[in-house]
Motif scaffolding. Sequence first.
Motif, PDB file in Angstrom:
ATOM      1  N   ALA A 122       0.816  -1.214   0.000  1.00 52.81           N
ATOM      2  CA  ALA A 122       0.000   0.000   0.000  1.00 52.81           C
ATOM      3  C   ALA A 122       0.847   1.260   0.000  1.00 52.81           C
ATOM      4  O   ALA A 122       0.436   2.305  -0.522  1.00 52.81           O
ATOM      5  N   ALA A 123       2.048   1.160   0.574  1.00 54.05           N
ATOM      6  CA  ALA A 123       2.925   2.330   0.649  1.00 54.05           C
ATOM      7  C   ALA A 123       3.715   2.553  -0.632  1.00 54.05           C
ATOM      8  O   ALA A 123       4.288   3.632  -0.833  1.00 54.05           O
ATOM      9  N   THR A 124       3.729   1.538  -1.507  1.00 51.86           N
ATOM     10  CA  THR A 124       4.580   1.636  -2.690  1.00 51.86           C
ATOM     11  C   THR A 124       3.835   1.530  -4.014  1.00 51.86           C
ATOM     12  O   THR A 124       4.379   1.867  -5.064  1.00 51.86           O
ATOM     13  N   SER A 125       2.580   1.041  -3.985  1.00 54.86           N
ATOM     14  CA  SER A 125       1.845   0.829  -5.225  1.00 54.86           C
ATOM     15  C   SER A 125       0.410   1.307  -5.053  1.00 54.86           C
ATOM     16  O   SER A 125      -0.345   0.742  -4.256  1.00 54.86           O
ATOM     17  N   VAL A 126       0.034   2.327  -5.835  1.00 57.80           N
ATOM     18  CA  VAL A 126      -1.269   2.967  -5.662  1.00 57.80           C
ATOM     19  C   VAL A 126      -1.945   3.143  -7.016  1.00 57.80           C
ATOM     20  O   VAL A 126      -1.299   3.427  -8.022  1.00 57.80           O
ATOM     21  N   ASP A 127      -3.258   2.933  -7.024  1.00 56.92           N
ATOM     22  CA  ASP A 127      -4.085   3.229  -8.196  1.00 56.92           C
ATOM     23  C   ASP A 127      -5.319   3.954  -7.678  1.00 56.92           C
ATOM     24  O   ASP A 127      -6.228   3.354  -7.094  1.00 56.92           O
ATOM     25  N   ASP A 128      -5.354   5.269  -7.877  1.00 52.94           N
ATOM     26  CA  ASP A 128      -6.386   6.115  -7.286  1.00 52.94           C
ATOM     27  C   ASP A 128      -7.779   5.879  -7.857  1.00 52.94           C
ATOM     28  O   ASP A 128      -8.761   6.450  -7.360  1.00 52.94           O
TER      29      ASP A 128
ATOM     30  N   VAL B  87      -5.916  -7.537  -5.832  1.00 52.29           N
ATOM     31  CA  VAL B  87      -4.817  -6.707  -6.319  1.00 52.29           C
ATOM     32  C   VAL B  87      -5.286  -5.703  -7.362  1.00 52.29           C
ATOM     33  O   VAL B  87      -6.133  -5.998  -8.206  1.00 52.29           O
ATOM     34  N   ILE B  88      -4.717  -4.506  -7.284  1.00 51.78           N
ATOM     35  CA  ILE B  88      -4.928  -3.533  -8.344  1.00 51.78           C
ATOM     36  C   ILE B  88      -4.189  -4.038  -9.589  1.00 51.78           C
ATOM     37  O   ILE B  88      -3.276  -4.863  -9.486  1.00 51.78           O
ATOM     38  N   PRO B  89      -4.584  -3.575 -10.780  1.00 50.74           N
ATOM     39  CA  PRO B  89      -4.022  -4.140 -12.010  1.00 50.74           C
ATOM     40  C   PRO B  89      -2.502  -4.119 -12.100  1.00 50.74           C
ATOM     41  O   PRO B  89      -1.901  -5.030 -12.684  1.00 50.74           O
ATOM     42  N   LYS B  90      -1.846  -3.111 -11.527  1.00 46.43           N
ATOM     43  CA  LYS B  90      -0.393  -3.018 -11.680  1.00 46.43           C
ATOM     44  C   LYS B  90       0.374  -4.002 -10.788  1.00 46.43           C
ATOM     45  O   LYS B  90       1.549  -4.265 -11.025  1.00 46.43           O
ATOM     46  N   ASP B  91      -0.269  -4.560  -9.768  1.00 42.95           N
ATOM     47  CA  ASP B  91       0.410  -5.489  -8.865  1.00 42.95           C
ATOM     48  C   ASP B  91       0.339  -6.917  -9.385  1.00 42.95           C
ATOM     49  O   ASP B  91      -0.649  -7.320 -10.009  1.00 42.95           O
ATOM     50  N   ASP B  92       1.375  -7.683  -9.107  1.00 47.40           N
ATOM     51  CA  ASP B  92       1.488  -9.065  -9.566  1.00 47.40           C
ATOM     52  C   ASP B  92       1.077 -10.007  -8.438  1.00 47.40           C
ATOM     53  O   ASP B  92       1.815 -10.178  -7.464  1.00 47.40           O
ATOM     54  N   ILE B  93      -0.088 -10.612  -8.573  1.00 47.89           N
ATOM     55  CA  ILE B  93      -0.592 -11.494  -7.531  1.00 47.89           C
ATOM     56  C   ILE B  93       0.332 -12.697  -7.319  1.00 47.89           C
ATOM     57  O   ILE B  93       0.524 -13.167  -6.193  1.00 47.89           O
ATOM     58  N   TYR B  94       0.956 -13.169  -8.400  1.00 47.13           N
ATOM     59  CA  TYR B  94       1.835 -14.338  -8.287  1.00 47.13           C
ATOM     60  C   TYR B  94       3.130 -13.998  -7.563  1.00 47.13           C
ATOM     61  O   TYR B  94       3.695 -14.844  -6.861  1.00 47.13           O
ATOM     62  N   GLN B  95       3.606 -12.761  -7.697  1.00 45.65           N
ATOM     63  CA  GLN B  95       4.797 -12.356  -6.963  1.00 45.65           C
ATOM     64  C   GLN B  95       4.521 -12.311  -5.463  1.00 45.65           C
ATOM     65  O   GLN B  95       5.365 -12.689  -4.647  1.00 45.65           O
ATOM     66  N   ILE B  96       3.315 -11.870  -5.099  1.00 48.43           N
ATOM     67  CA  ILE B  96       2.940 -11.851  -3.680  1.00 48.43           C
ATOM     68  C   ILE B  96       2.884 -13.274  -3.151  1.00 48.43           C
ATOM     69  O   ILE B  96       3.353 -13.563  -2.039  1.00 48.43           O
TER      70      ILE B  96
END
Length: 381
Positions: free
Chosen positions: A217-223, A258-267
């Motif tokens: 949340a502190a590094t990846s945001v989609d308003d 996940v917001i579109p820019k985040d990689d669910i598989y990386q998490i």
Amino acid sequence: MNATTILSHLVSFPVLGGESNLSIIHWIKEYIESHGIPTTLVPNEENTKASLHCRIGPAVDGGVILSGHTDVVPVKGQKWDTDPFVLTEKEGILYARGSCDMKGFVACCLATLPTMIETDLKKPIYFAFSYDEEIGCLAAPDLIKHMQKTYTETPKYAIIGEPSMLEPVIGKKGVCYVKTEVNGSAGHSSGIHKEISAIHESTRLILWLENKMKTIAATSVDDRFTPPHSTIHVGQIHGGVATNIVADYCSFEWDIRVIPKDDIYQIFEDYYAFCAEREVEVQKKFPNFKITNTLIHPPVPALDTKETDSIVGLVQKLTGNYTWKTVAYAAEAGQFHEGGYESIICGPGSIDQAHRANEFVTQEQLDSCVVILEKLVKEME
């Protein structure tokens, strides 16, 4: 038949996610084929369920897919004022399970079929109706692949008719559900220093998930979304048999959106790596310690349609609604987007009425949806 009459038939099939949908899909098949349009079924391996697709109009590129699902969520434990599987009208409000989510849209598609057939379409319109959407959007990938193999031409757009009050929805979060199971060692609670509590170990994993969410949340945001970041939430936890017994088993279920820019598989990879670290550390004390992770809701991709994509302008024109919004719930829109189609969510009814007792769609929303689909037909002329 008009949309309301068709909806009364559709809601009478109490097909829950995970159950056979052959009763409702064969009714839809017979209805479409009675109008002279051939249909194709896409069965599961056991032949107990099937999706359906068909094409109305010429085999040329640039058509639009109208997508809906045939299953609904359970009514058990809910207090309904009417029979949930009988469409009941009260002062312009149509009550029934699935009336909103999302048989209302399917009914509107079927009601507009005669208009589609009578019109000299220059671009085709496709129906794509799936099963098991409510338990993980399970059927859509096979349905999409089958359509791509069946039709030599390529549709351009996909409109997924989830309830949005007929407002264009251009984005949704990706979602997945996971079950984590932890095996420890049982013993008297006074000997906790020499035992491995599955509950204690589970709390370490849960705290890791919470901290991971805070970091993301502190590094990846989609308003465009509320909240504007990916979320991780633990919804259930079970473990232990008594207060004075060290728990040798604990399980918890959690979801990630996940917001579109985040990689669910990386998490997932990061979490699995932490689980492996804990196993190595704890097995020094208790060799049988184990952490098992199971996907109970497979990853459903996010939808990331840009507001400048042509599908947005088309649906805004059709609806007369020149706004757009995003949602956090699961839907097949992301899967159609991954399939190569400009995709958007737009359907009658409010998501606030979905999955609850006395689910409803208004007659006004149903009528408006039919008008919008009739306008779509004109656009395809």
